[in-house]
Design an enzyme around this catalytic site. Structure first.
Site, PDB file in Angstrom:
ATOM      1  N   GLU A 197       0.820  -1.213   0.000  1.00  0.00           N
ATOM      2  CA  GLU A 197       0.000   0.000   0.000  1.00  0.00           C
ATOM      3  C   GLU A 197       0.857   1.268   0.000  1.00  0.00           C
ATOM      4  OE1 GLU A 197      -2.622  -0.635   3.335  1.00  0.00           O
ATOM      5  OE2 GLU A 197      -4.010  -1.732   2.088  1.00  0.00           O
ATOM      6  N   GLU A 381      -5.975  -8.284   0.128  1.00  0.00           N
ATOM      7  CA  GLU A 381      -6.652  -8.097   1.411  1.00  0.00           C
ATOM      8  C   GLU A 381      -8.135  -7.825   1.204  1.00  0.00           C
ATOM      9  OE1 GLU A 381      -4.918  -5.208   3.988  1.00  0.00           O
ATOM     10  OE2 GLU A 381      -2.876  -5.671   3.371  1.00  0.00           O
TER      11      GLU A 381
HETATM   12  C1  BG6 Z   1      -4.626  -2.695   5.292  1.00  0.00           C
HETATM   13  C2  BG6 Z   1      -3.263  -3.002   5.835  1.00  0.00           C
HETATM   14  O1  BG6 Z   1      -4.607  -1.427   4.794  1.00  0.00           O
HETATM   15  O2  BG6 Z   1      -5.678  -2.705   6.197  1.00  0.00           O
HETATM   16  C3  BG6 Z   1      -3.281  -4.017   6.944  1.00  0.00           C
HETATM   17  O3  BG6 Z   1      -2.412  -3.440   4.805  1.00  0.00           O
HETATM   18  C4  BG6 Z   1      -4.383  -3.685   7.915  1.00  0.00           C
HETATM   19  O4  BG6 Z   1      -2.020  -4.040   7.544  1.00  0.00           O
HETATM   20  C5  BG6 Z   1      -5.701  -3.735   7.155  1.00  0.00           C
HETATM   21  O5  BG6 Z   1      -4.387  -4.476   9.042  1.00  0.00           O
HETATM   22  C6  BG6 Z   1      -6.927  -3.549   8.004  1.00  0.00           C
HETATM   23  O6  BG6 Z   1      -6.814  -2.365   8.742  1.00  0.00           O
HETATM   24  P1  BG6 Z   1      -6.982  -2.361  10.320  1.00  0.00           P
HETATM   25  O7  BG6 Z   1      -6.727  -0.977  10.725  1.00  0.00           O
HETATM   26  O8  BG6 Z   1      -8.378  -2.812  10.573  1.00  0.00           O
HETATM   27  O9  BG6 Z   1      -5.985  -3.338  10.835  1.00  0.00           O
END
Ligand code: BG6
Length: 483
Positions: A197, A381
């Site tokens: 990212e 993700e």
């Molecule tokens: C993504 C990141 O943007 O979002 C992860 O690459 C992150 O590292 C994920 O954990 C979810 O975000 P959060 O703040 O709920 O952990």
């Protein structure tokens, strides 16, 4: 069959959010080791000691004021220090991944385990061997790992030595780290992503001052990424190296053309500025006007332009959790999302953390990326962060997570049937881990529950949630059975 044979299914975790063992195995500290947890309504912060001995804090990705030093405070519990302790549980975790039918998994390599004190400090063999065991075992279990080199976790040593990514010296340090990884894991890892990212600087960093510094940091990371792509292809022409950009999917709140334009500009700035440069090999034509709007002048050398062109990414990885709205109208209700503050969409339900759940937006976004970039896509993700309850018999009925995953997997399947070129899907945090935004363990994304709370209480025992069996069914059927 909608999904081609060999489609990659798995989950994504990261070194700093899963491994724990923050000061073991020769690893040096990283910024997040000094971060306290936040809550559903408040992001986490980094705490430090000012030169005069007083206590101070900055948001994650922030820079410490002059003279300040990172410091651990007795009254703060640091969730990343243990996280879900993947460092000591990786064998058990990989077995559970295999049981779910994974054909891939994504994690990052902690730079601070490979070069804890930069090139001058030498390679830490213990760190190299740790990942070798993990990748070897993953392969034995039928997984083709896709590995991320950098996930916001350069050693603190670099900040102290160079001041950070606005210093070009970071490019050579990163390249040395990348070279070690490509060489040591040749034959074990065939697909890499350079920076996780990269556009996060645009989304988070810009809220802090010093915009010029932020644009420079992004530029240096993009040059470092391109150099790593070139290096990987030299090491082994069959290696595929991707970019990874945080998914920005936003809609105009109203049909007011001013909203439509504002929304498009937002997409250009937050997503395309980095994705176009990495995938197409040059800054987009609107890049300079974006910088000008922020009052930043930056001259890009011919040498850097040539590197960006030669080091184009082979594929585009991205994350997608939610969508948002953009408007020029001042009376709109604020919404939340992954590192973005935008406007709430009245048609969508939100998670406990306020993120709008939008599987249709997901399909829309897949098409947009496919049309715009024309390179293979990889969804790194996707998932739902939620509170889970363990029943007296140890079961965890996370129907809400199954509903979220099912609706998004249906969109993915439809998009593939409609011609979107994507080669893999990994849910985020299939093993409960520390949230990047809030630092909580209790913001859980996993199909595997990890017994650990935000205060450090728990046995670290792993348990299968209901979503474990759902994903197992989906992955074993190569995405055919989504019901
Ligand atoms: C993504 C990141 O943007 O979002 C992860 O690459 C992150 O590292 C994920 O954990 C979810 O975000 P959060 O703040 O709920 O952990």
């Amino acid at each position: 069959m909608a999904f081609p044979k060999g489609f990659l299914w798995g989950t994504s975790i990261s070194a700093e959010q899963a491994e724990g063992a923050w000061n073991e195995g020769g690893k040096s500290p990283v910024q997040i080791d000094y971060a306290a947890s936040g809550s559903a309504s408040e992001n986490r912060r980094i705490w430090f000691l000012n030169e005069d001995g007083s206590r101070g804090s900055v948001p994650v990705f922030g820079h410490l004021p002059k003279g300040a030093k990172y410091h651990l405070f007795d009254d703060i519990h640091y969730t990343n220090h243990t996280a879900c302790d993947f460092y000591h549980h990786w064998e058990e975790d990989l077995d559970l991944f295999a049981e779910m039918g994974f054909t891939t998994f994504n994690t990052s390599i902690a730079w601070s385990r490979i070069y804890p004190y930069g090139v001058q400090g030498g390679v830490n063999r213990e760190g190299v061997e740790f990942y070798r065991q993990v990748f070897t075992r993953a392969r034995e279990l039928g997984m083709d790992p896709v590995i991320t080199l950098y996930k916001y976790d350069e050693p603190v040593y670099f900040e102290e030595t160079y001041g950070g990514w606005d210093n070009r010296a970071m490019i050579d340090e990163f390249l040395a780290f990348a070279k070690v990884c490509f060489t040591e894991y040749k034959g074990l890892v065939n697909k890499w992503m350079t920076f996780n990212e990269l556009n996060i600087i645009m989304m988070m960093g810009m809220k802090q001052n010093d915009l010029k510094r932020r644009y420079l940091e992004m530029h240096h990371q993009m040059v470092a990424s391109a150099k790593a792509v070139i290096e990987a292809h030299k090491t082994d022409p069959d290696l595929k190296v991707g970019a990874m950009i945080a998914g920005i999917c936003a809609f105009p709140l109203t049909p007011d053309p001013a909203d439509v334009m504002e929304n498009y500009r937002y997409f250009q700035k937050m997503f395309c500025y980095c994705a176009d440069t990495q995938v197409r090999g040059e800054y987009p034509s609107f890049a300079e006007s974006i910088r000008q709007e922020d009052g930043v002048e930056m001259v890009i050398s011919e040498e850097d332009k040539a590197v960006l062109k030669e080091g184009k990414a082979d594929f585009l990885g991205f994350s997608y959790y939610s969508s948002n709205c953009i408007t020029t109208h001042e009376d709109a209700e604020t919404g939340k999302g992954n590192m973005q503050d935008a406007v709430r969409n009245p048609y969508l339900q939100v998670s406990d953390w306020g993120w709008a759940m939008d599987p249709v937006g997901y399909k829309y976004f897949l098409h947009v990326l496919n049309d715009r970039y024309q390179v293979p896509l990889f969804d790194v993700e996707n998932g739902l962060g939620a509170y889970d309850k363990v029943e007296a018999d140890g079961s965890i009925h996370d129907q809400y997570r199954i509903d979220y995953l099912r609706s998004h997997l249906r969109s993915l399947k439809e998009a593939v049937e409609e011609g979107v070129n994507i080669f893999g899907y990994t849910t985020w945090g299939g093993l409960d881990l520390v949230s990047a935004g809030t630092g909580q363990m209790e913001k859980r994304y996993g199909m595997i529950y990890v017994d650990m709370d935000d205060q450090g209480h728990g046995t670290l025992e792993r348990k299968r949630k209901d979503s474990f069996y759902y994903i197992q069914k989906v992955y074993h059927s190569n995405g055919e059975d989504l019901d």
